[in-house]
Design a protein around this motif. Structure first.
Motif, mmCIF file in Angstrom:
data_model
loop_
_atom_site.group_PDB
_atom_site.id
_atom_site.type_symbol
_atom_site.label_atom_id
_atom_site.label_comp_id
_atom_site.label_asym_id
_atom_site.label_seq_id
_atom_site.Cartn_x
_atom_site.Cartn_y
_atom_site.Cartn_z
ATOM 1 N N GLN A 193 -2.596 3.954 -2.829
ATOM 2 C CA GLN A 193 -2.843 3.212 -3.905
ATOM 3 C C GLN A 193 -2.269 1.628 -3.573
ATOM 4 O O GLN A 193 -0.947 1.544 -3.429
ATOM 5 C CB GLN A 193 -2.088 3.893 -5.343
ATOM 6 N N ALA A 194 -2.989 0.835 -3.550
ATOM 7 C CA ALA A 194 -2.599 -0.566 -3.574
ATOM 8 C C ALA A 194 -1.934 -1.286 -4.742
ATOM 9 O O ALA A 194 -2.436 -0.872 -5.810
ATOM 10 C CB ALA A 194 -3.668 -1.525 -3.010
ATOM 11 N N VAL A 195 -1.130 -1.725 -4.620
ATOM 12 C CA VAL A 195 -0.119 -2.591 -5.771
ATOM 13 C C VAL A 195 0.209 -3.911 -5.536
ATOM 14 O O VAL A 195 0.109 -4.303 -4.219
ATOM 15 C CB VAL A 195 1.065 -1.842 -6.360
ATOM 16 N N LEU A 204 0.991 -1.115 -0.113
ATOM 17 C CA LEU A 204 -0.001 0.164 -0.036
ATOM 18 C C LEU A 204 0.843 1.151 0.110
ATOM 19 O O LEU A 204 1.551 1.497 1.007
ATOM 20 C CB LEU A 204 -0.980 0.077 1.321
ATOM 21 N N LEU A 205 0.926 2.093 -0.912
ATOM 22 C CA LEU A 205 1.663 3.247 -1.368
ATOM 23 C C LEU A 205 0.982 4.313 -0.701
ATOM 24 O O LEU A 205 -0.058 4.537 -1.209
ATOM 25 C CB LEU A 205 2.163 3.413 -2.911
ATOM 26 N N THR A 206 1.542 5.113 0.193
ATOM 27 C CA THR A 206 0.951 6.131 0.645
ATOM 28 C C THR A 206 1.749 7.404 0.512
ATOM 29 O O THR A 206 3.048 7.425 0.633
ATOM 30 C CB THR A 206 0.617 6.150 2.125
ATOM 31 N N GLY A 251 -7.219 -2.420 -7.345
ATOM 32 C CA GLY A 251 -8.139 -1.033 -6.985
ATOM 33 C C GLY A 251 -7.965 0.237 -7.290
ATOM 34 O O GLY A 251 -7.024 0.631 -8.011
ATOM 35 N N ASP A 252 -8.639 0.948 -6.672
ATOM 36 C CA ASP A 252 -8.930 2.559 -6.842
ATOM 37 C C ASP A 252 -8.130 3.092 -5.858
ATOM 38 O O ASP A 252 -7.836 2.591 -4.761
ATOM 39 C CB ASP A 252 -10.325 3.106 -6.823
ATOM 40 N N PRO A 253 -7.399 4.160 -6.294
ATOM 41 C CA PRO A 253 -6.811 5.120 -5.219
ATOM 42 C C PRO A 253 -7.616 5.813 -4.259
ATOM 43 O O PRO A 253 -9.093 5.824 -4.406
ATOM 44 C CB PRO A 253 -6.164 6.286 -5.967
ATOM 45 N N SER A 254 -7.071 6.103 -3.079
ATOM 46 C CA SER A 254 -7.812 6.510 -1.991
ATOM 47 C C SER A 254 -7.525 7.708 -1.690
ATOM 48 O O SER A 254 -6.176 7.793 -1.619
ATOM 49 C CB SER A 254 -8.138 5.621 -0.794
#
Length: 68
Positions: free
Chosen positions: A49-51, A7-9, A32-35
């Motif tokens: 954003q999950a990768v 999970l990139l933040t 999935g979608d970014p938050s």
């Protein structure tokens, strides 16, 4: 074979886009979608954003995911 998850933040700046772009260039795929959320403590918007990535190795909690 293992599927890795990260999970990139980051704050909502170009640094976030560069972080995601770097992961994509290293073979990670969007999941999935970014938050977006407001960080009231720091008065900034934050992005996430999950990768994921499939690797030819057994998963270990000691893996350095950013180096995969």
């Amino acid at each position: 074979m293992a599927k890795l998850y990260r999970l990139l933040t980051e704050e909502d700046t170009s640094a976030f886009c560069h972080k995601v772009s770097d992961a994509l260039a290293k073979g990670w795929e969007l999941h999935g979608d970014p938050s977006y959320a407001y960080d009231a403590a720091n008065s900034v918007m934050r992005c996430a954003q999950a990768v994921t990535k499939d690797v030819a190795a057994d998963y270990s909690p000691d893996m350095k995911l950013g180096q995969q």
